[in-house]
Design a protein around this motif. Structure first.
Motif, PDB file in Angstrom:
ATOM      1  N   LEU A 148     -12.202 -20.605  61.735  1.00  0.00           N
ATOM      2  CA  LEU A 148     -12.468 -21.222  62.947  1.00  0.00           C
ATOM      3  C   LEU A 148     -14.042 -21.228  62.864  1.00  0.00           C
ATOM      4  N   PHE A 149     -14.785 -20.393  62.834  1.00  0.00           N
ATOM      5  CA  PHE A 149     -16.116 -20.089  63.214  1.00  0.00           C
ATOM      6  C   PHE A 149     -16.912 -20.970  62.428  1.00  0.00           C
ATOM      7  N   ASN A 150     -16.583 -20.935  60.832  1.00  0.00           N
ATOM      8  CA  ASN A 150     -17.123 -21.934  59.955  1.00  0.00           C
ATOM      9  C   ASN A 150     -16.767 -23.442  60.557  1.00  0.00           C
ATOM     10  N   GLN A 151     -15.620 -23.603  60.902  1.00  0.00           N
ATOM     11  CA  GLN A 151     -15.379 -25.077  61.372  1.00  0.00           C
ATOM     12  C   GLN A 151     -16.588 -25.707  62.663  1.00  0.00           C
ATOM     13  N   MET A 152     -16.734 -24.604  63.487  1.00  0.00           N
ATOM     14  CA  MET A 152     -17.352 -24.775  64.549  1.00  0.00           C
ATOM     15  C   MET A 152     -18.868 -24.991  64.267  1.00  0.00           C
ATOM     16  N   LEU A 153     -19.277 -24.190  63.061  1.00  0.00           N
ATOM     17  CA  LEU A 153     -20.578 -24.394  62.605  1.00  0.00           C
ATOM     18  C   LEU A 153     -20.658 -25.788  62.070  1.00  0.00           C
ATOM     19  N   ASP A 154     -19.705 -26.253  61.327  1.00  0.00           N
ATOM     20  CA  ASP A 154     -19.746 -27.740  60.554  1.00  0.00           C
ATOM     21  C   ASP A 154     -19.835 -28.695  61.734  1.00  0.00           C
ATOM     22  N   LYS A 155     -19.168 -28.428  62.847  1.00  0.00           N
ATOM     23  CA  LYS A 155     -19.125 -29.240  63.990  1.00  0.00           C
ATOM     24  C   LYS A 155     -20.440 -29.328  64.674  1.00  0.00           C
ATOM     25  N   ASN A 156     -21.114 -28.143  64.904  1.00  0.00           N
ATOM     26  CA  ASN A 156     -22.468 -28.008  65.550  1.00  0.00           C
ATOM     27  C   ASN A 156     -23.576 -28.679  64.542  1.00  0.00           C
ATOM     28  N   GLU A 157     -23.250 -28.578  63.307  1.00  0.00           N
ATOM     29  CA  GLU A 157     -24.198 -29.105  62.445  1.00  0.00           C
ATOM     30  C   GLU A 157     -24.339 -30.606  62.630  1.00  0.00           C
ATOM     31  N   LYS A 158     -22.986 -31.154  62.518  1.00  0.00           N
ATOM     32  CA  LYS A 158     -22.937 -32.568  62.407  1.00  0.00           C
ATOM     33  C   LYS A 158     -23.379 -33.058  63.851  1.00  0.00           C
ATOM     34  N   LEU A 159     -23.150 -32.817  64.909  1.00  0.00           N
ATOM     35  CA  LEU A 159     -23.578 -33.060  66.136  1.00  0.00           C
ATOM     36  C   LEU A 159     -24.953 -33.017  66.196  1.00  0.00           C
ATOM     37  N   MET A 160     -25.743 -31.938  65.550  1.00  0.00           N
ATOM     38  CA  MET A 160     -27.168 -31.801  65.467  1.00  0.00           C
ATOM     39  C   MET A 160     -27.888 -32.802  64.770  1.00  0.00           C
ATOM     40  N   SER A 161     -27.157 -33.266  63.559  1.00  0.00           N
ATOM     41  CA  SER A 161     -27.812 -34.119  62.706  1.00  0.00           C
ATOM     42  C   SER A 161     -27.394 -35.671  63.289  1.00  0.00           C
ATOM     43  N   ALA A 162     -26.368 -35.805  64.220  1.00  0.00           N
ATOM     44  CA  ALA A 162     -26.293 -37.212  64.683  1.00  0.00           C
ATOM     45  C   ALA A 162     -27.301 -37.121  65.682  1.00  0.00           C
ATOM     46  N   MET A 163     -27.419 -36.390  66.574  1.00  0.00           N
ATOM     47  CA  MET A 163     -28.413 -36.130  67.716  1.00  0.00           C
ATOM     48  C   MET A 163     -29.912 -36.714  67.009  1.00  0.00           C
ATOM     49  N   HIS A 164     -30.230 -35.844  66.017  1.00  0.00           N
ATOM     50  CA  HIS A 164     -31.472 -36.154  65.379  1.00  0.00           C
ATOM     51  C   HIS A 164     -31.659 -37.704  64.999  1.00  0.00           C
ATOM     52  N   GLU A 165     -30.488 -38.217  64.295  1.00  0.00           N
ATOM     53  CA  GLU A 165     -30.394 -39.478  63.850  1.00  0.00           C
ATOM     54  C   GLU A 165     -30.503 -40.366  65.081  1.00  0.00           C
ATOM     55  N   ALA A 166     -29.804 -40.183  66.108  1.00  0.00           N
ATOM     56  CA  ALA A 166     -30.085 -41.063  67.279  1.00  0.00           C
ATOM     57  C   ALA A 166     -31.316 -41.253  67.760  1.00  0.00           C
ATOM     58  N   LEU A 167     -32.054 -39.867  67.717  1.00  0.00           N
ATOM     59  CA  LEU A 167     -33.501 -39.899  68.369  1.00  0.00           C
ATOM     60  C   LEU A 167     -34.490 -40.511  67.446  1.00  0.00           C
ATOM     61  N   ASP A 168     -34.249 -40.501  66.118  1.00  0.00           N
ATOM     62  CA  ASP A 168     -34.944 -41.317  65.215  1.00  0.00           C
ATOM     63  C   ASP A 168     -34.860 -42.892  65.107  1.00  0.00           C
ATOM     64  N   ASN A 169     -33.435 -43.054  65.654  1.00  0.00           N
ATOM     65  CA  ASN A 169     -33.354 -44.652  65.769  1.00  0.00           C
ATOM     66  C   ASN A 169     -34.007 -45.063  67.188  1.00  0.00           C
ATOM     67  N   VAL A 170     -33.879 -44.364  68.309  1.00  0.00           N
ATOM     68  CA  VAL A 170     -34.479 -44.781  69.185  1.00  0.00           C
ATOM     69  C   VAL A 170     -36.026 -44.800  69.222  1.00  0.00           C
ATOM     70  N   ALA A 171     -36.807 -43.921  68.582  1.00  0.00           N
ATOM     71  CA  ALA A 171     -38.042 -43.615  68.318  1.00  0.00           C
ATOM     72  C   ALA A 171     -38.413 -45.086  67.721  1.00  0.00           C
ATOM     73  N   HIS A 172     -37.664 -45.486  66.384  1.00  0.00           N
ATOM     74  CA  HIS A 172     -38.053 -46.527  65.566  1.00  0.00           C
ATOM     75  C   HIS A 172     -37.933 -47.850  66.388  1.00  0.00           C
ATOM     76  N   ASP A 173     -36.791 -47.967  66.988  1.00  0.00           N
ATOM     77  CA  ASP A 173     -36.454 -49.178  67.739  1.00  0.00           C
ATOM     78  C   ASP A 173     -37.491 -49.627  68.973  1.00  0.00           C
ATOM     79  N   LEU A 174     -37.985 -48.255  69.485  1.00  0.00           N
ATOM     80  CA  LEU A 174     -38.959 -48.381  70.706  1.00  0.00           C
ATOM     81  C   LEU A 174     -40.487 -48.919  70.047  1.00  0.00           C
ATOM     82  N   ARG A 175     -40.660 -48.408  68.726  1.00  0.00           N
ATOM     83  CA  ARG A 175     -41.893 -48.435  68.430  1.00  0.00           C
ATOM     84  C   ARG A 175     -42.311 -49.948  68.333  1.00  0.00           C
ATOM     85  N   THR A 176     -41.466 -50.837  67.656  1.00  0.00           N
ATOM     86  CA  THR A 176     -41.797 -52.163  67.322  1.00  0.00           C
ATOM     87  C   THR A 176     -42.137 -52.937  68.742  1.00  0.00           C
ATOM     88  N   PRO A 177     -41.328 -52.843  69.836  1.00  0.00           N
ATOM     89  CA  PRO A 177     -41.516 -53.530  71.056  1.00  0.00           C
ATOM     90  C   PRO A 177     -42.827 -52.837  71.767  1.00  0.00           C
TER      91      PRO A 177
END
Lengths: 382, 81
Positions: A148-177
């Motif tokens: 279960l602990f490993n599963q939680m680590l997996d989930k956390n890692e996924k969430l973290m990378s999703a957050m990073h990705e979202a943040l990257d996208n926002v930064a990218h989409d904000l830069r042009t305008p």
């Protein structure tokens, strides 16, 4: 005292007690052939009768020629030394073996916990969230915990990378305008002699900043809905009425693109939701459906009551979504190949998903290229 | 002049705010009672319709676009459209 020491002692005690119980049981099994009132002494004296009350002897065996007499003492006379001997010879080894076994069992049993704490220490020290606890064979509670602990680590890692990705996208989409905004503002500042050119540059600024603001507002709405911070004024919303209202807004747009919008909603069917947010959801879906439909095609807003929930769907016969894009269309700022050429922010569907999920519902899509798409929302009934 | 209900509502809203810039958001709010900011071209389409009926055959245009802000009604054109 650490947990493992306690456990070692506990197991040691248990094993010792078990061994002692076994010995007692064996002793009792031998009971019939041994007279418990008598204990053997070290020396054997043959045929010496003393007859004193302290030292008595008895005949234990007889052969044809002689009697073998064993000298013995009653237990109560020599009980201490007897017990000491018994302790050193039997109880001490039993206790030691018990403690040893206890230590072994404890070490073996607590191995998952040790590797767990080792992994956590490793993650804390290095910051590498990819580390996982090694899984030992077996299916004890501790191994389940490790899994279960490993599963939680997996989930956390996924969430973290999703957050990073979202943040990257926002930064990218904000830069042009923002870049355009800045260059327009520069133009406006540098234009000193031509008032109308200056005004044009400022209008550019307004357009770009409106776009940025709208994007940030929608992003915040999505975040608010996702974290559950979005206030929802729920009531029973009559779906037919709401769909009529939404369709009315898009009537002219649909007419312009030659798309027919129809409804298939039973009378009196209600959904328990925030009417404004629900309208926003349906507007987004209808807007998309019309946008990706061609002249002469049909868009249908339907709803029905199913077991335990109310289903609302928006179906079009338009261009459809390639299957490789279908999983990602709900992501923030994700735009499919076809979507990139359209106006919009790439936030509509993520807002739809966030709002519906904030209501405890779920979203899904079924789509085939050139055959159209169906977006389905499910709202649980209270 | 043959106007649909929404076109009439828009014209009425314009006429109540002569010479003032009205934003797309406020048009949505007043004509459609729409209380959020959708990324749609609903307003553009509606204004385009009304223009076709009101301004098409006239030199002096009543409805002007103010880029980046919205529309303005009943003001002399300054060539800003």
């Amino acid at each position: 005292m650490t947990f493992s020491t306690k456990l070692t002692l506990w197991y040691g005690f248990v094993f010792t007690a078990a061994a002692a119980a076994l010995l007692v049981a064996l002793y009792h099994l031998l009971d019939d052939s041994i007279d418990k009132e008598w204990r053997m002494t070290r020396s054997k004296i043959v045929a010496t009768w003393s007859g004193t009350p302290d030292h008595t002897a008895r005949e234990v065996a007889l052969s044809a020629q002689q009697a073998i007499i064993e000298g013995a003492v009653p237990v109560d006379l020599n009980v201490n030394s007897h017990l000491h001997r018994a302790f050193y010879k039997v109880a001490l080894p039993v206790l030691l073996v018990g403690l040893g076994l206890g230590a072994w069992v404890t070490h073996h049993g607590l191995r998952p916990l040790h590797s767990l704490s080792q992994t956590v220490r490793h993650i804390l020290a290095t910051g590498k969230t990819s580390a996982r606890v090694p899984v030992h064979s077996g299916r004890g509670e501790l191994n389940v915990l490790v899994g279960l602990f490993n599963q939680m680590l997996d989930k956390n890692e996924k969430l973290m990378s999703a957050m990073h990705e979202a943040l990257d996208n926002v930064a990218h989409d904000l830069r042009t305008p923002m870049t355009r905004l800045r260059s327009s503002a520069e133009t406006a500042l540098l234009t000193t002699d031509n008032a109308s050119a200056c005004r044009e540059a400022l209008k550019d600024c307004m357009e770009e900043s409106t776009r940025v603001l709208s994007m940030l507002n929608t992003l915040m709405d999505v975040a608010e809905a996702e974290t559950g911070a979005m206030p929802l004024k729920r009531e029973d919303v009559p779906l037919q009425e709401l769909a009529g209202k939404v369709i009315e807004v898009y009537e002219l747009v649909a007419e312009d693109s030659g798309v027919t919008v129809t409804t298939d909603i039973p009378d009196q069917l209600c959904v328990h939701a925030d009417p404004t947010r629900l309208q926003q959801v349906l507007s987004n879906l209808l807007d998309n459906a019309i946008k990706y439909s061609r002249k002469g095609q049909r868009v249908t807003l339907a709803a029905r009551e199913l077991d335990g929930y109310t289903e609302v769907s928006v179906t079009d016969e338009g261009v459809g979504i390639p299957s490789r894009e279908q999983a990602r269309i709900w992501d923030r700022l994700y735009r499919g190949d076809l979507s990139r050429s359209q106006r919009g922010l790439g936030l509509g569907l993520s807002l739809v998903k966030a709002i519906v999920e904030a209501h405890g519902g779920s979203v899904s899509v079924k789509s085939e290229v050139n055959h159209g798409s169906r977006f389905t929302l499910r709202f649980p009934r209270p | 002049l043959d106007l649909q209900a929404r076109e009439l509502a828009l014209l009425e809203y314009f006429m109540r705010n002569p010479g003032r810039i009205v934003s797309k958001t406020s048009i949505l709010e007043h004509v459609y009672e729409y209380s959020f900011d959708p990324q749609t071209n609903v307003v553009d389409v509606l204004v385009h319709r009304l223009r076709n009926k009101v301004d098409k055959d006239f030199e002096h245009k009543l409805i002007q676009t103010v880029r980046g802000m919205g529309y303005i009604f009943g003001k002399e054109s300054h060539g800003q459209a």
